[in-house]
Structures are given as structure tokens and as C-alpha cells.
Design a protein around this motif. Sequence first.
Motif, PDB file in Angstrom:
ATOM      1  N   HIS A 117       0.819  -1.211   0.000  1.00 34.28           N
ATOM      2  CA  HIS A 117       0.000   0.000   0.000  1.00 34.28           C
ATOM      3  C   HIS A 117       0.856   1.265   0.000  1.00 34.28           C
ATOM      4  CE1 HIS A 117      -3.519   2.447   0.524  1.00 34.28           C
ATOM      5  NE2 HIS A 117      -3.052   2.951   1.654  1.00 34.28           N
ATOM      6  N   TYR A 124      -6.558  -1.107  -1.890  1.00 33.18           N
ATOM      7  CA  TYR A 124      -6.920  -2.237  -1.035  1.00 33.18           C
ATOM      8  C   TYR A 124      -7.355  -3.438  -1.884  1.00 33.18           C
ATOM      9  CZ  TYR A 124      -6.961   0.716   3.180  1.00 33.18           C
ATOM     10  OH  TYR A 124      -6.616   1.521   4.221  1.00 33.18           O
ATOM     11  N   VAL A 135     -10.767  -7.854   0.997  1.00 31.69           N
ATOM     12  CA  VAL A 135     -10.477  -6.440   1.222  1.00 31.69           C
ATOM     13  C   VAL A 135     -10.579  -6.129   2.712  1.00 31.69           C
ATOM     14  CG1 VAL A 135     -11.256  -4.083   0.757  1.00 31.69           C
ATOM     15  CG2 VAL A 135     -11.202  -5.750  -1.096  1.00 31.69           C
ATOM     16  N   LYS A 136     -11.525  -6.736   3.382  1.00 34.48           N
ATOM     17  CA  LYS A 136     -11.689  -6.534   4.825  1.00 34.48           C
ATOM     18  C   LYS A 136     -10.431  -6.966   5.577  1.00 34.48           C
ATOM     19  CE  LYS A 136     -14.438  -5.379   8.194  1.00 34.48           C
ATOM     20  NZ  LYS A 136     -14.785  -3.984   8.371  1.00 34.48           N
ATOM     21  N   GLU A 139      -7.808  -4.363   5.113  1.00 30.26           N
ATOM     22  CA  GLU A 139      -8.070  -3.245   6.018  1.00 30.26           C
ATOM     23  C   GLU A 139      -7.573  -3.555   7.419  1.00 30.26           C
ATOM     24  OE1 GLU A 139     -12.289  -2.702   5.701  1.00 30.26           O
ATOM     25  OE2 GLU A 139     -12.153  -1.715   3.755  1.00 30.26           O
ATOM     26  N   LYS A 140      -7.815  -4.780   7.892  1.00 28.26           N
ATOM     27  CA  LYS A 140      -7.366  -5.173   9.230  1.00 28.26           C
ATOM     28  C   LYS A 140      -5.848  -5.182   9.319  1.00 28.26           C
ATOM     29  CE  LYS A 140     -11.435  -7.867  10.408  1.00 28.26           C
ATOM     30  NZ  LYS A 140     -11.980  -9.202  10.693  1.00 28.26           N
ATOM     31  N   SER A 143      -4.633  -1.425   9.224  1.00 26.93           N
ATOM     32  CA  SER A 143      -4.915  -0.675  10.449  1.00 26.93           C
ATOM     33  C   SER A 143      -4.049  -1.178  11.598  1.00 26.93           C
ATOM     34  CB  SER A 143      -6.400  -0.727  10.803  1.00 26.93           C
ATOM     35  OG  SER A 143      -6.801  -2.041  11.093  1.00 26.93           O
TER      36      SER A 143
END
Length: 160
Positions: A117, A124, A135-136, A139-140, A143
Motif C-alpha cells: 500500500h 486495497y 479487502v476486509k 483493512e485489518k 490498520s
Amino acid sequence: MTFRSAASGLHAITSRVDGDEADLAQDACLKLVEASHTQVIHTPAHLLYRLARNLVIDRLRNRAVSKRIFQQDDAHVQHASANADPERALLASERLHRALQLIDTMPARRRQALLLHRIDGMSYLEIARTMGISVKTVEKHLSAAILELTEKMHAYDIDR
């Protein structure tokens, strides 16, 4: 459709990216083969050309971003003050070294997502496809990586 029959069309699409034509054509073919494992493709030539076009757009976009970044860096170097504070430069160098160490200690998948990224400029969705995750989950990973990096860098700054 054979890949040989699509060669001229692929060449026409990928020729916009000097030096990477063959790589982009091969990537498009690989993506087509991967897609054929999960779904029935009624018009493979159409999908192949669309994949190639998207890869060309991505490559050109990445080159433009890289060019902007390096031009900004060059402009910054040219306008740097002759009396730049050596202590600040040393502190910035130490912080960068510490951040790279922290990234190296992250779990492999988290580190990979962060680098894809932040360094490669992938979205993503692109990261999810590259890593074979949702994609989730991307994101995890991101983050968690950013939180870990922020907390540990803050702790490092306090300890100094």
C-alpha cells in the motif's frame, strides 16, 4: 482463442509502456488464466484486452506517482537551506531507521500489506487480489500495521 491470436492486440495495448510490454502482456495472460479457474469466460479475448488495458493504466499511474515523488524530493534537495540543522537531520535519520526496523519485525502478511500500500501504491482491492485475501482482511492488516508503527514510534520518542 489462442494467446498467439491475441498477440497483436496485446502488443497494441501494452506498447504504451516502454520497456514493460512483454511483462504486461504476460501478466494479463496470467490473470486471464487465474480468472478462468473461478468462472466461465465467454469472451476471453475481450477480457484479456481489458486486463491488459487496466494493467497499462496501473503501470502508467504508478510511474506518474513515482515521478512526482522523486521530482518533489529533487526540488526539496535543491532548495535545502545551506545551514540545515545537522542534529535534526540525524534525528530524522534515526527515526527512519527505527521505523524500518519496526516494519521488519511485523508479521509477514501485515508487513506485506503495508509495503504494497505505502510503497507500491496499491489500492486495497489490488492488495487483496495480490495476497489472495479479502479487502476486509487487507483493512485489518493495514490498520494493525499503522497502529503498531504509531504506538511503537511514540514509545521510542518518549524513551529518548
